[in-house]
Design a protein around this motif. Structure first.
Motif, PDB file in Angstrom:
ATOM      1  N   ARG A   1       2.948  10.055  10.207  1.00  0.00           N
ATOM      2  CA  ARG A   1       3.437   8.722  10.539  1.00  0.00           C
ATOM      3  C   ARG A   1       3.640   7.872   9.303  1.00  0.00           C
ATOM      4  NH1 ARG A   1       0.274   6.112  15.515  1.00  0.00           N
ATOM      5  NH2 ARG A   1       2.149   4.806  15.383  1.00  0.00           N
ATOM      6  N   THR A   2       3.788   8.510   8.165  1.00  0.00           N
ATOM      7  CA  THR A   2       3.910   7.790   6.904  1.00  0.00           C
ATOM      8  C   THR A   2       5.014   6.751   6.930  1.00  0.00           C
ATOM      9  OG1 THR A   2       3.074   9.692   5.670  1.00  0.00           O
ATOM     10  CG2 THR A   2       4.309   8.026   4.444  1.00  0.00           C
ATOM     11  N   PHE A   3       6.176   7.152   7.385  1.00  0.00           N
ATOM     12  CA  PHE A   3       7.317   6.245   7.363  1.00  0.00           C
ATOM     13  C   PHE A   3       7.405   5.362   8.592  1.00  0.00           C
ATOM     14  CE2 PHE A   3      10.340   8.246   4.009  1.00  0.00           C
ATOM     15  CZ  PHE A   3       9.348   8.073   3.061  1.00  0.00           C
ATOM     16  N   SER A   4       6.325   5.240   9.317  1.00  0.00           N
ATOM     17  CA  SER A   4       6.233   4.215  10.347  1.00  0.00           C
ATOM     18  C   SER A   4       5.700   2.915   9.757  1.00  0.00           C
ATOM     19  CB  SER A   4       5.332   4.671  11.498  1.00  0.00           C
ATOM     20  OG  SER A   4       3.977   4.789  11.077  1.00  0.00           O
ATOM     21  N   GLY A   5       5.477   2.905   8.463  1.00  0.00           N
ATOM     22  CA  GLY A   5       4.999   1.720   7.777  1.00  0.00           C
ATOM     23  C   GLY A   5       6.090   0.676   7.611  1.00  0.00           C
ATOM     24  N   VAL A   6       5.759  -0.352   6.859  1.00  0.00           N
ATOM     25  CA  VAL A   6       6.657  -1.475   6.655  1.00  0.00           C
ATOM     26  C   VAL A   6       7.620  -1.232   5.502  1.00  0.00           C
ATOM     27  CG1 VAL A   6       6.776  -3.923   6.042  1.00  0.00           C
ATOM     28  CG2 VAL A   6       5.049  -3.118   7.665  1.00  0.00           C
ATOM     29  N   SER A   7       7.090  -0.718   4.400  1.00  0.00           N
ATOM     30  CA  SER A   7       7.884  -0.579   3.189  1.00  0.00           C
ATOM     31  C   SER A   7       7.464   0.654   2.407  1.00  0.00           C
ATOM     32  CB  SER A   7       7.713  -1.804   2.275  1.00  0.00           C
ATOM     33  OG  SER A   7       7.942  -3.012   2.961  1.00  0.00           O
TER      34      SER A   7
ATOM     35  N   ILE B   1      11.668  -0.734  -0.798  1.00  0.00           N
ATOM     36  CA  ILE B   1      12.650  -0.873   0.266  1.00  0.00           C
ATOM     37  C   ILE B   1      11.927  -1.029   1.593  1.00  0.00           C
ATOM     38  CG2 ILE B   1      12.865   1.633   0.612  1.00  0.00           C
ATOM     39  CD1 ILE B   1      15.896   1.121   1.109  1.00  0.00           C
ATOM     40  N   ARG B   2      12.452  -1.891   2.436  1.00  0.00           N
ATOM     41  CA  ARG B   2      11.943  -2.039   3.785  1.00  0.00           C
ATOM     42  C   ARG B   2      12.421  -0.873   4.637  1.00  0.00           C
ATOM     43  NH1 ARG B   2       7.867  -5.802   3.565  1.00  0.00           N
ATOM     44  NH2 ARG B   2       8.618  -7.776   2.663  1.00  0.00           N
ATOM     45  N   LEU B   3      11.581  -0.423   5.560  1.00  0.00           N
ATOM     46  CA  LEU B   3      11.906   0.742   6.367  1.00  0.00           C
ATOM     47  C   LEU B   3      12.677   0.411   7.632  1.00  0.00           C
ATOM     48  CD1 LEU B   3       8.640   2.840   6.043  1.00  0.00           C
ATOM     49  CD2 LEU B   3      10.814   3.162   4.856  1.00  0.00           C
ATOM     50  N   SER B   4      12.455  -0.745   8.211  1.00  0.00           N
ATOM     51  CA  SER B   4      13.070  -1.077   9.490  1.00  0.00           C
ATOM     52  C   SER B   4      14.038  -2.247   9.439  1.00  0.00           C
ATOM     53  CB  SER B   4      11.989  -1.361  10.536  1.00  0.00           C
ATOM     54  OG  SER B   4      11.175  -2.443  10.151  1.00  0.00           O
ATOM     55  N   VAL B   5      14.058  -2.984   8.368  1.00  0.00           N
ATOM     56  CA  VAL B   5      14.989  -4.086   8.177  1.00  0.00           C
ATOM     57  C   VAL B   5      15.601  -3.969   6.797  1.00  0.00           C
ATOM     58  CG1 VAL B   5      13.750  -5.626   9.741  1.00  0.00           C
ATOM     59  CG2 VAL B   5      13.204  -5.630   7.309  1.00  0.00           C
ATOM     60  N   SER B   6      16.692  -4.677   6.583  1.00  0.00           N
ATOM     61  CA  SER B   6      17.336  -4.672   5.281  1.00  0.00           C
ATOM     62  C   SER B   6      16.478  -5.409   4.270  1.00  0.00           C
ATOM     63  CB  SER B   6      18.716  -5.321   5.366  1.00  0.00           C
ATOM     64  OG  SER B   6      19.578  -4.603   6.221  1.00  0.00           O
TER      65      SER B   6
END
Length: 124
Positions: A27-33, A51-56
């Motif tokens: 679940r590493t890339f379920s993080g914020v950044s 870089i943000r993972l879920s928003v620009s």
């Protein structure tokens, strides 16, 4: 369960390019950044890019702006750091890290998980 693996480092002449990859599992890339940091011998770890993972949203340290580009491919759980116009001063071990809380992208305290690093050496 959480694992980060950096790759793509190596030896390159000044002015050359490398692309680093940070591959996440679990679940590493379920993080914020995701951030990239580097540490040269005898020096403290410093922020490079994030870089943000879920928003620009991206951030860079001033010394790499215009030369480095961070990008992500969430489907592959991978973040990249394209490094162009490399300088000897860029020589360091580069680490990727995941932050699970919101905060200053350049603040290492925001990052919870770290890879083992990949060596980048830039010759003069």
């Amino acid at each position: 369960q959480v694992q980060l693996v950096e790759s793509g480092g190596g030896l390159v002449q000044a002015g050359g390019s490398l692309r680093l990859s940070c591959a996440g599992s679990g679940r590493t890339f379920s993080g914020v950044s995701v951030g990239w940091f580097r540490q040269a011998p005898g020096k403290e770890r410093e922020f490079v890019a994030a870089i943000r993972l879920s928003v620009s949203g991206t951030a860079y340290i001033d010394s790499v702006k215009g030369r480095f580009t961070i990008s992500r491919d969430n489907d592959k759980n991978t973040v990249y750091l394209q490094m162009n116009s490399l300088k000897p001063e860029d020589t360091a071990v580069y680490y990727c890290a995941v932050a699970t809380t919101w905060g200053n992208l350049a603040n290492r305290a925001q990052y919870n998980y770290w890879g083992q690093g990949t060596q980048v050496t830039v010759s003069a």
